[in-house]
Scaffold this motif. Structure first.
Motif, PDB file in Angstrom:
ATOM      1  N   MET A 131       0.836  -1.185   0.000  1.00  0.00           N
ATOM      2  CA  MET A 131       0.000   0.000   0.000  1.00  0.00           C
ATOM      3  C   MET A 131       0.880   1.248   0.000  1.00  0.00           C
ATOM      4  O   MET A 131       1.058   1.890   1.010  1.00  0.00           O
ATOM      5  CB  MET A 131      -0.916   0.000   1.212  1.00  0.00           C
ATOM      6  N   ASN A 132       1.430   1.577  -1.121  1.00  0.00           N
ATOM      7  CA  ASN A 132       2.287   2.747  -1.238  1.00  0.00           C
ATOM      8  C   ASN A 132       1.505   4.027  -1.466  1.00  0.00           C
ATOM      9  O   ASN A 132       2.079   5.087  -1.565  1.00  0.00           O
ATOM     10  CB  ASN A 132       3.297   2.553  -2.366  1.00  0.00           C
ATOM     11  N   ASN A 133       0.199   3.936  -1.614  1.00  0.00           N
ATOM     12  CA  ASN A 133      -0.618   5.113  -1.898  1.00  0.00           C
ATOM     13  C   ASN A 133      -1.159   5.784  -0.646  1.00  0.00           C
ATOM     14  O   ASN A 133      -2.067   6.592  -0.736  1.00  0.00           O
ATOM     15  CB  ASN A 133      -1.770   4.742  -2.824  1.00  0.00           C
ATOM     16  N   ILE A 134      -0.632   5.443   0.513  1.00  0.00           N
ATOM     17  CA  ILE A 134      -1.099   6.064   1.746  1.00  0.00           C
ATOM     18  C   ILE A 134      -0.595   7.499   1.801  1.00  0.00           C
ATOM     19  O   ILE A 134       0.575   7.767   1.549  1.00  0.00           O
ATOM     20  CB  ILE A 134      -0.627   5.268   2.979  1.00  0.00           C
ATOM     21  N   GLN A 135      -1.498   8.393   2.113  1.00  0.00           N
ATOM     22  CA  GLN A 135      -1.178   9.812   2.162  1.00  0.00           C
ATOM     23  C   GLN A 135      -1.440  10.341   3.561  1.00  0.00           C
ATOM     24  O   GLN A 135      -2.432   9.988   4.194  1.00  0.00           O
ATOM     25  CB  GLN A 135      -2.048  10.549   1.150  1.00  0.00           C
ATOM     26  N   ARG A 136      -0.556  11.170   4.062  1.00  0.00           N
ATOM     27  CA  ARG A 136      -0.783  11.825   5.349  1.00  0.00           C
ATOM     28  C   ARG A 136      -1.901  12.846   5.184  1.00  0.00           C
ATOM     29  O   ARG A 136      -1.956  13.562   4.198  1.00  0.00           O
ATOM     30  CB  ARG A 136       0.477  12.528   5.837  1.00  0.00           C
ATOM     31  N   LEU A 137      -2.769  12.891   6.160  1.00  0.00           N
ATOM     32  CA  LEU A 137      -3.875  13.845   6.140  1.00  0.00           C
ATOM     33  C   LEU A 137      -3.670  14.818   7.285  1.00  0.00           C
ATOM     34  O   LEU A 137      -4.150  14.604   8.392  1.00  0.00           O
ATOM     35  CB  LEU A 137      -5.208  13.101   6.275  1.00  0.00           C
TER      36      LEU A 137
END
Length: 102
Positions: free
Chosen positions: A1-7
């Motif tokens: 899951m490399n598409n995790i983005q910090r929110l």
């Protein structure tokens, strides 16, 4: 899951929080996150904010465990372009106008 983005949440911009009992309006600038501090061995993170509730006779603040926080509503920063008036913007033609003398 490399598409995790910090929110990112900017505590200074939080204007409302969703808790299990519903939305609560936050006095701007009062939302904070830190150690909860219910006891010496309590190492949970918590939140605190002043509630913007004009119906209450006295100002109120809410403090709780961060894991009860379901969502936050943040005000968005205005674009730097929105402060420029439309009349100040110039339309630049794609090609310079040719002189009649040429």
């Amino acid at each position: 899951m490399n598409n995790i983005q910090r929110l990112p949440v900017d505590a200074r911009r939080v204007i409302a929080v969703l808790l299990p009992d519903g939305w609560h309006h936050v006095v701007p600038g009062s939302f904070t996150v830190g150690p909860l501090g219910f006891g010496v061995d309590d190492d949970r993170l918590g939140f605190r904010f002043d509630e913007d509730n004009s119906a209450a006779d006295e100002p109120t603040s809410l403090t709780g465990s961060l894991d009860t926080l379901l969502a936050v509503r943040q005000s968005r920063a205005r674009s730097s372009l929105s402060s420029i008036s439309r009349s100040a913007c110039a339309v630049v033609p794609a090609e310079p106008a040719r002189s009649a003398r040429a």
